[in-house]
Design a protein around this motif. Sequence first.
Motif, PDB file in Angstrom:
ATOM      1  N   TYR A 180      39.330  50.752  48.285  1.00  0.00           N
ATOM      2  CA  TYR A 180      39.877  49.425  47.983  1.00  0.00           C
ATOM      3  C   TYR A 180      41.254  49.459  47.320  1.00  0.00           C
ATOM      4  O   TYR A 180      41.887  48.412  47.185  1.00  0.00           O
ATOM      5  N   GLY A 181      41.729  50.614  46.892  1.00  0.00           N
ATOM      6  CA  GLY A 181      43.005  50.697  46.210  1.00  0.00           C
ATOM      7  C   GLY A 181      44.193  50.592  47.167  1.00  0.00           C
ATOM      8  O   GLY A 181      44.096  50.944  48.341  1.00  0.00           O
ATOM      9  N   LEU A 222      12.953  45.833  62.376  1.00  0.00           N
ATOM     10  CA  LEU A 222      14.028  44.855  62.525  1.00  0.00           C
ATOM     11  C   LEU A 222      14.427  44.438  61.118  1.00  0.00           C
ATOM     12  O   LEU A 222      13.569  44.069  60.308  1.00  0.00           O
ATOM     13  N   PHE A 223      15.724  44.508  60.786  1.00  0.00           N
ATOM     14  CA  PHE A 223      16.127  44.268  59.401  1.00  0.00           C
ATOM     15  C   PHE A 223      17.389  43.418  59.316  1.00  0.00           C
ATOM     16  O   PHE A 223      18.156  43.296  60.277  1.00  0.00           O
ATOM     17  N   GLY A 224      17.589  42.846  58.147  1.00  0.00           N
ATOM     18  CA  GLY A 224      18.796  42.084  57.851  1.00  0.00           C
ATOM     19  C   GLY A 224      19.194  42.307  56.409  1.00  0.00           C
ATOM     20  O   GLY A 224      18.330  42.463  55.531  1.00  0.00           O
ATOM     21  N   GLU A 225      20.495  42.352  56.139  1.00  0.00           N
ATOM     22  CA  GLU A 225      21.005  42.576  54.789  1.00  0.00           C
ATOM     23  C   GLU A 225      22.176  41.640  54.519  1.00  0.00           C
ATOM     24  O   GLU A 225      22.981  41.350  55.415  1.00  0.00           O
ATOM     25  N   TYR A 226      22.266  41.170  53.285  1.00  0.00           N
ATOM     26  CA  TYR A 226      23.438  40.409  52.836  1.00  0.00           C
ATOM     27  C   TYR A 226      23.893  40.982  51.500  1.00  0.00           C
ATOM     28  O   TYR A 226      23.072  41.231  50.603  1.00  0.00           O
ATOM     29  N   SER A 227      25.176  41.223  51.359  1.00  0.00           N
ATOM     30  CA  SER A 227      25.725  41.663  50.075  1.00  0.00           C
ATOM     31  C   SER A 227      27.009  40.908  49.795  1.00  0.00           C
ATOM     32  O   SER A 227      27.765  40.576  50.714  1.00  0.00           O
ATOM     33  N   ARG A 228      27.238  40.650  48.521  1.00  0.00           N
ATOM     34  CA  ARG A 228      28.471  39.990  48.092  1.00  0.00           C
ATOM     35  C   ARG A 228      29.248  40.961  47.218  1.00  0.00           C
ATOM     36  O   ARG A 228      28.741  41.424  46.195  1.00  0.00           O
ATOM     37  N   LEU A 229      30.444  41.275  47.636  1.00  0.00           N
ATOM     38  CA  LEU A 229      31.270  42.202  46.888  1.00  0.00           C
ATOM     39  C   LEU A 229      31.618  41.602  45.535  1.00  0.00           C
ATOM     40  O   LEU A 229      31.930  40.414  45.415  1.00  0.00           O
ATOM     41  N   MET A 230      31.600  42.459  44.514  1.00  0.00           N
ATOM     42  CA  MET A 230      31.839  42.018  43.146  1.00  0.00           C
ATOM     43  C   MET A 230      32.880  42.930  42.493  1.00  0.00           C
ATOM     44  O   MET A 230      33.266  43.965  43.036  1.00  0.00           O
ATOM     45  N   GLY A 231      33.311  42.560  41.302  1.00  0.00           N
ATOM     46  CA  GLY A 231      34.148  43.419  40.478  1.00  0.00           C
ATOM     47  C   GLY A 231      35.381  43.945  41.179  1.00  0.00           C
ATOM     48  O   GLY A 231      36.098  43.200  41.864  1.00  0.00           O
ATOM     49  N   PRO A 232      35.653  45.259  41.032  1.00  0.00           N
ATOM     50  CA  PRO A 232      36.859  45.849  41.614  1.00  0.00           C
ATOM     51  C   PRO A 232      36.946  45.696  43.132  1.00  0.00           C
ATOM     52  O   PRO A 232      38.050  45.616  43.677  1.00  0.00           O
ATOM     53  N   ALA A 233      35.811  45.652  43.820  1.00  0.00           N
ATOM     54  CA  ALA A 233      35.837  45.482  45.274  1.00  0.00           C
ATOM     55  C   ALA A 233      36.301  44.079  45.644  1.00  0.00           C
ATOM     56  O   ALA A 233      37.156  43.890  46.510  1.00  0.00           O
ATOM     57  N   ALA A 234      35.755  43.070  44.978  1.00  0.00           N
ATOM     58  CA  ALA A 234      36.113  41.680  45.281  1.00  0.00           C
ATOM     59  C   ALA A 234      37.556  41.377  44.896  1.00  0.00           C
ATOM     60  O   ALA A 234      38.209  40.535  45.516  1.00  0.00           O
ATOM     61  N   ASP A 235      38.057  42.062  43.866  1.00  0.00           N
ATOM     62  CA  ASP A 235      39.419  41.809  43.383  1.00  0.00           C
ATOM     63  C   ASP A 235      40.489  42.519  44.211  1.00  0.00           C
ATOM     64  O   ASP A 235      41.680  42.259  44.032  1.00  0.00           O
ATOM     65  N   SER A 236      40.077  43.407  45.104  1.00  0.00           N
ATOM     66  CA  SER A 236      41.040  44.168  45.903  1.00  0.00           C
ATOM     67  C   SER A 236      41.872  43.244  46.794  1.00  0.00           C
ATOM     68  O   SER A 236      41.352  42.300  47.398  1.00  0.00           O
ATOM     69  N   SER A 237      43.169  43.540  46.900  1.00  0.00           N
ATOM     70  CA  SER A 237      44.036  42.758  47.784  1.00  0.00           C
ATOM     71  C   SER A 237      43.602  42.907  49.244  1.00  0.00           C
ATOM     72  O   SER A 237      43.796  41.988  50.051  1.00  0.00           O
ATOM     73  N   LEU A 238      42.988  44.039  49.592  1.00  0.00           N
ATOM     74  CA  LEU A 238      42.494  44.234  50.958  1.00  0.00           C
ATOM     75  C   LEU A 238      41.434  43.198  51.297  1.00  0.00           C
ATOM     76  O   LEU A 238      41.415  42.635  52.399  1.00  0.00           O
ATOM     77  N   VAL A 239      40.533  42.945  50.358  1.00  0.00           N
ATOM     78  CA  VAL A 239      39.466  41.971  50.568  1.00  0.00           C
ATOM     79  C   VAL A 239      39.995  40.545  50.444  1.00  0.00           C
ATOM     80  O   VAL A 239      39.705  39.675  51.279  1.00  0.00           O
ATOM     81  N   ARG A 240      40.782  40.285  49.414  1.00  0.00           N
ATOM     82  CA  ARG A 240      41.274  38.919  49.174  1.00  0.00           C
ATOM     83  C   ARG A 240      42.225  38.442  50.272  1.00  0.00           C
ATOM     84  O   ARG A 240      42.195  37.275  50.664  1.00  0.00           O
TER      85      ARG A 240
END
Length: 262
Positions: A180-181, A222-240
Motif C-alpha cells: 500500500y505504500g 461454496l463460499f462468500g467473503e466480505y472485508s472492509r479495509l481499515m487503518g493504513p490500508a484504507a488510508d493508502s492513496s492507492l485505495v482512496r
Amino acid sequence: MSVVLAAAALSVAGSAKAGEGAFGWLSGDWYLTIGATGMVAPNFEGGKKYLLSASPIISLGKAGPAARFTSRNDNISLALIDDGSVRAGLTGKFLFSRDSEDELQGLDPVRWGGEAGGFFEFYPLDWLRARAELRHGIRAHNGFVADIAADAFYDVTPNVRISGGPRVSFASSDYFDAYYGVNAQEAVASGLSEYHPGGGLKSTGLGGAVTWKVTEPMTASLFGEYSRLMGPAADSSLVRERGDRDQFTVGVSTTYRFDFSM
C-alpha cells in the motif's frame, strides 16, 4: 513452501525425540488434505476490478480425533498438537507476484514469495471454532500478518454443513509498505499521492460457506467473503484514489483427504 515447512517441522520434531528411536515422533497415523479453490476476487488488494483466480489447499498433520471444522481460509498447516479440541502448529501461505499494470502503473512490482509462521485454534463451544495465525513474509515482503477468525457451524444434514463468522486482520508497517505504500519516485511515476504507512488494523469482515461431504474423504464448498479495509490500508492513496475499501470474494473449493501411516 509447504514442503519446506513440513521438512523443517519434522526435522525439529525428530531431533527432539531422538531418544525414542530413529522415527520417534514421526511414527503413527497421519493425514494429508489437498485441494484447490477457484474464486472471483479483486485484481489486487484494495482493487475495484474483479478477476477469476485459483489457489491451493494443503494441510498435513498426525491423525487424532476427527477435525470438527475446517475452513478454506485456513492456510497451509502442519499440526504439531492435535487432540480434537485444540490444534496448533506451523502454517504457511504462498503469495503471487503483483505486476505494475493498469491501476498499479508506476508502482514497484511485488515479488512472488510467501509467509511462514504458526497457528492456534480451539473450540470455545461445540459449534464454534476460533483460529489465529501469525506469519512473517518471505521475499514478497518483510512484515508480519496476523489473521483471526471465528466460525459457527451447523450440520443441516449429515452431509451438508453451513458455517460463517467474523474475520479480522492486522499487519506491520513493512507489509503495508510493500502493498500500500507509495514513495516519492512511485508518486511521480504513478500520479498517486505519496504515502508512507505505519502498522495496525488491516481489515474486518465476514465470511460464510456451504460445505458438502461428497464422499468420506472428499468435500466441496461454496463460499462468500466480505472485508472492509481499515487503518493504513484504507488510508493508502492507492485505495482512496484508484481502489475500493470494500472487498468481495465468491468461489468454490474442493478437498480430498489421504490417510497414511509412518
